[in-house]
Motif scaffolding. Structure first.
Motif, short mmCIF file in Angstrom:
data_model
loop_
_atom_site.label_atom_id
_atom_site.label_comp_id
_atom_site.label_asym_id
_atom_site.label_seq_id
_atom_site.Cartn_x
_atom_site.Cartn_y
_atom_site.Cartn_z
N LEU A 21 0.80 -1.23 0.00
CA LEU A 21 0.00 0.00 0.00
C LEU A 21 0.83 1.28 0.00
O LEU A 21 0.29 2.37 -0.21
CB LEU A 21 -0.88 0.05 1.26
CG LEU A 21 -2.13 -0.82 1.29
CD1 LEU A 21 -2.93 -0.49 2.54
CD2 LEU A 21 -2.97 -0.53 0.06
N LEU A 22 2.13 1.17 0.28
CA LEU A 22 2.93 2.36 0.54
C LEU A 22 2.81 3.39 -0.58
O LEU A 22 2.68 4.59 -0.32
CB LEU A 22 4.40 1.95 0.72
CG LEU A 22 5.24 2.77 1.70
CD1 LEU A 22 4.58 2.91 3.04
CD2 LEU A 22 6.62 2.11 1.86
N TYR A 52 12.64 2.52 2.96
CA TYR A 52 11.41 3.09 2.39
C TYR A 52 11.42 4.60 2.18
O TYR A 52 10.56 5.11 1.46
CB TYR A 52 10.20 2.74 3.29
CG TYR A 52 10.14 1.29 3.68
CD1 TYR A 52 9.90 0.31 2.71
CD2 TYR A 52 10.34 0.88 5.00
CE1 TYR A 52 9.85 -1.04 3.05
CE2 TYR A 52 10.29 -0.46 5.35
CZ TYR A 52 10.04 -1.42 4.37
OH TYR A 52 10.01 -2.74 4.71
N LEU A 53 12.34 5.32 2.81
CA LEU A 53 12.18 6.78 2.82
C LEU A 53 12.28 7.41 1.44
O LEU A 53 11.40 8.18 1.04
CB LEU A 53 13.18 7.43 3.79
CG LEU A 53 13.03 8.95 3.94
CD1 LEU A 53 11.64 9.33 4.41
CD2 LEU A 53 14.08 9.50 4.91
N GLU A 57 9.30 9.44 -0.42
CA GLU A 57 9.46 10.86 -0.75
C GLU A 57 9.24 11.11 -2.24
O GLU A 57 8.56 12.06 -2.63
CB GLU A 57 10.88 11.33 -0.36
CG GLU A 57 11.04 11.54 1.14
CD GLU A 57 12.42 12.11 1.48
OE1 GLU A 57 12.52 12.86 2.47
OE2 GLU A 57 13.40 11.80 0.76
N ALA A 58 9.82 10.22 -3.05
CA ALA A 58 9.70 10.40 -4.50
C ALA A 58 8.24 10.30 -4.94
O ALA A 58 7.76 11.12 -5.74
CB ALA A 58 10.56 9.37 -5.22
N ALA A 59 7.54 9.30 -4.39
CA ALA A 59 6.14 9.11 -4.76
C ALA A 59 5.30 10.32 -4.38
O ALA A 59 4.39 10.74 -5.12
CB ALA A 59 5.59 7.85 -4.09
N TYR A 65 3.51 17.10 -3.75
CA TYR A 65 3.69 17.45 -2.34
C TYR A 65 5.08 18.03 -2.08
O TYR A 65 6.06 17.60 -2.71
CB TYR A 65 3.49 16.22 -1.45
CG TYR A 65 2.04 15.82 -1.28
CD1 TYR A 65 1.25 16.44 -0.32
CD2 TYR A 65 1.48 14.83 -2.08
CE1 TYR A 65 -0.08 16.08 -0.17
CE2 TYR A 65 0.13 14.47 -1.93
CZ TYR A 65 -0.63 15.10 -0.97
OH TYR A 65 -1.95 14.76 -0.82
N THR A 66 5.16 18.97 -1.15
CA THR A 66 6.44 19.41 -0.61
C THR A 66 6.75 18.48 0.56
O THR A 66 5.94 18.35 1.48
CB THR A 66 6.37 20.86 -0.12
OG1 THR A 66 5.96 21.67 -1.22
CG2 THR A 66 7.72 21.33 0.38
#
Lengths: 364, 364
Positions: A21-22, A52-53, A57-59, A65-66
């Motif tokens: 789901l991430l 995962y970070l 962030e990229a997604a 998003y900022t």
């Protein structure tokens, strides 16, 4: 994919559970009214970040998003006022405002710390949880957020409900065997206090859960959260009923404190504590079958059911007496009165508790 | 004695105002359900403690309460995470539990600090305010509690409503003339934003209020709290309407920051700010009589209505642009559109604001 709605009036929120789901987080944020006008502030730890970070962030950035992030060291020591202040400093320097959203990416420590930041930054901003441990299913319901004080755990905190919990069972694949077993102890606890049928289900699906079968795990987390939600929705601010969630925690916390945090994982400590509570029930006249059933399911999950012999009984008793639940010298215990039902018993004699502690050590 | 009930559903509480009320605190606590089973923890500062602390402790102990106290240094510097942590340490060492009651004895700094302790000790304990300044009438309504971060004021905090506010006007007699005038600036503000009749009353009773006439003071505090409560009860968590309470605060906060905290008292800074807002209203086409009326009543109270010449205009503008109300470069202002009524105007040009700042300096 399962969705559980935690009903708390205007503070209601969904827990979404499923495999992989991430990458749905941007959509889930948007669905919950958190659009790109609010800066995101991801708080995570150095164990989780490498996995995962950057992907997350990229997604998020791709959807406009900022995104800013803050990585704390792994482990309980990050849940301190010092790290809290460091994160606040960063948030101010980033110019985060009231429209910002704090996202906890990690286990219980990260969730508690990030939640307390969200509860108190500019008197409260929105909060989203992305749990990456099984144990965190427990802390993702109830709104308890906190940091530790050097003198005692969780003494500084607040109640602050998330807007959204997104639970990707795929993130659990990086957990160690021991962390998996420990996390499942809280799942089993939810069966023991509330739902015999669920406990039976846990028994039947032990192998699948220990192998992290996505479908079984998704249901176990769903039902665990649902049981906790049933309790919490009747007692949001911990006035009474909510105490039943502490089954096994009185002895468990004492064992954690005496062993030194880390020797026993939280779930391991409460596993032993739940056996202790069942033994106490037996001493109070409830059926001995409760002990047998409690012990057998925990053993099935490879969880410890005896107190390590080297832990000092006096020290364990002293830690219990210091516990906030024993003000005024009275000992209160959550005890199972049948499988799937517990009660809070007051006025338990310390001598009786001590005999059970001795017993749990002697039978190793 | 006057009693004002702040209606906030299950978080409703009374503000009791009168001359010589301090010794009624034990009874008032008991009336509000705070019996002797909860330990009291009084937080005060070194300026207030010598006047009232021992007497108050004695009166409470006489009624059977267990009383502990913590004295912080006077002034804004106590509103820090450092003092917050010191107080938390003391609370834990004293063994305070969830039945404990935190009592703020002092002005706004003590109220904000003690309130944040109460909001977060063991995830929240009961909170009582005993204000000893006029200015604190403003912070005794609304539930805002906070500490400062070195980078910005009030950035770390919560909303936590008191159970009771006990306002003894006799404690105001130790205030300096300047503190009295500064405190009354917020009273006048409540007239300017909400109630022309009350503003007229303030005009007529200026001499009595400045002499701290008990009856006039009691009414002024009562009505000031009542106005603020009307606004807050419609907007507890500061989503919209509540912003009107910031009349004069945008310029005022910038002046405080540039002058260095202490040179201008808070009420003095917002007095100048309110004249600035009235000037802005005039520029936006509202009647010039608003400026005249605003300025004349503030002058009547001996409050400053011009920006000290040595304060740098660039620095003032920069401080305003940093203000959290100006995210995304937009300037929003609370402006009086008639006496007793204000509106929030968005999209104000920084050039216009700068011309008003210059004007307020030039006319000295």
């Amino acid at each position: 994919m399962r969705e559980l709605w935690i009903e708390l009036g205007e503070r209601s929120y969904p827990i979404i559970i499923g495999d992989g789901l991430l990458n749905r987080l941007p959509q889930a944020l948007s669905d919950r009214g958190m659009g790109t006008d609010g800066d995101l502030f991801i708080i995570t730890d150095e164990n989780i970040a490498p996995h995962y970070l950057s992907g997350l962030e990229a997604a998020l950035k791709e959807q406009g998003y900022t995104v800013n992030s803050f990585v704390v060291p792994g482990g309980e020591s990050s849940k301190s006022l010092k790290w809290y202040e460091n994160i606040m400093t960063e948030a101010i320097q980033l110019g985060l405002d009231r429209k910002s959203v704090v996202i906890a990416l990690g286990g219980g420590v990260v969730g508690d710390l990030a939640g307390f930041v969200a509860a108190t930054y500019m008197r409260g901003v929105r909060f989203v949880q992305v749990p990456t441990t099984i144990l965190a299913h427990d802390s993702s319901v109830g709104g308890k957020v906190a940091v530790n004080h050097p003198l005692a755990k969780n003494m500084i905190g607040a109640f602050h409900q998330p807007e959204l919990v997104l639970y990707d069972t795929a993130t659990l694949l990086t957990l160690s065997d021991r962390e998996i077993r420990s996390g499942l102890a809280e799942v089993i606890k939810h069966g023991l206090i509330w739902d015999e049928a669920f406990l039976n289900w846990c028994d039947e699906h032990a192998d699948a859960l220990l192998k992290l079968d996505a479908e079984s795990l998704s249901y176990a987390l769903y039902r665990g959260c649902e049981v906790k939600a049933s309790v919490v929705s009747q007692d949001e601010k911990e006035a009474g009923l909510r105490a039943i969630l502490n089954l096994g925690h009185t002895i468990g916390h004492a064992l954690e404190a005496v062993a030194g945090y880390g020797e026993l994982l939280h779930g391991e400590a409460i596993s032993i504590g739940m056996v202790g509570s069942a033994r106490l029930a037996e001493e109070l006249g409830y059926p001995a079958t409760i002990v047998e059933r409690t012990q057998s399911i925990l053993e099935r999950y490879g969880l410890p059911v005896r107190i390590p012999k080297h832990l000092d009984t006096d020290a364990i008793m002293a830690a219990m007496m210091r516990d906030k639940k024993f003000k005024s010298g009275q000992m209160n215990f959550v005890v199972p009165v049948e499988i799937g039902k517990v009660e809070i018993q007051t006025g338990i004699s310390p001598t009786l508790v001590r005999s059970i502690v001795d017993d749990l050590k002697g039978e190793v």
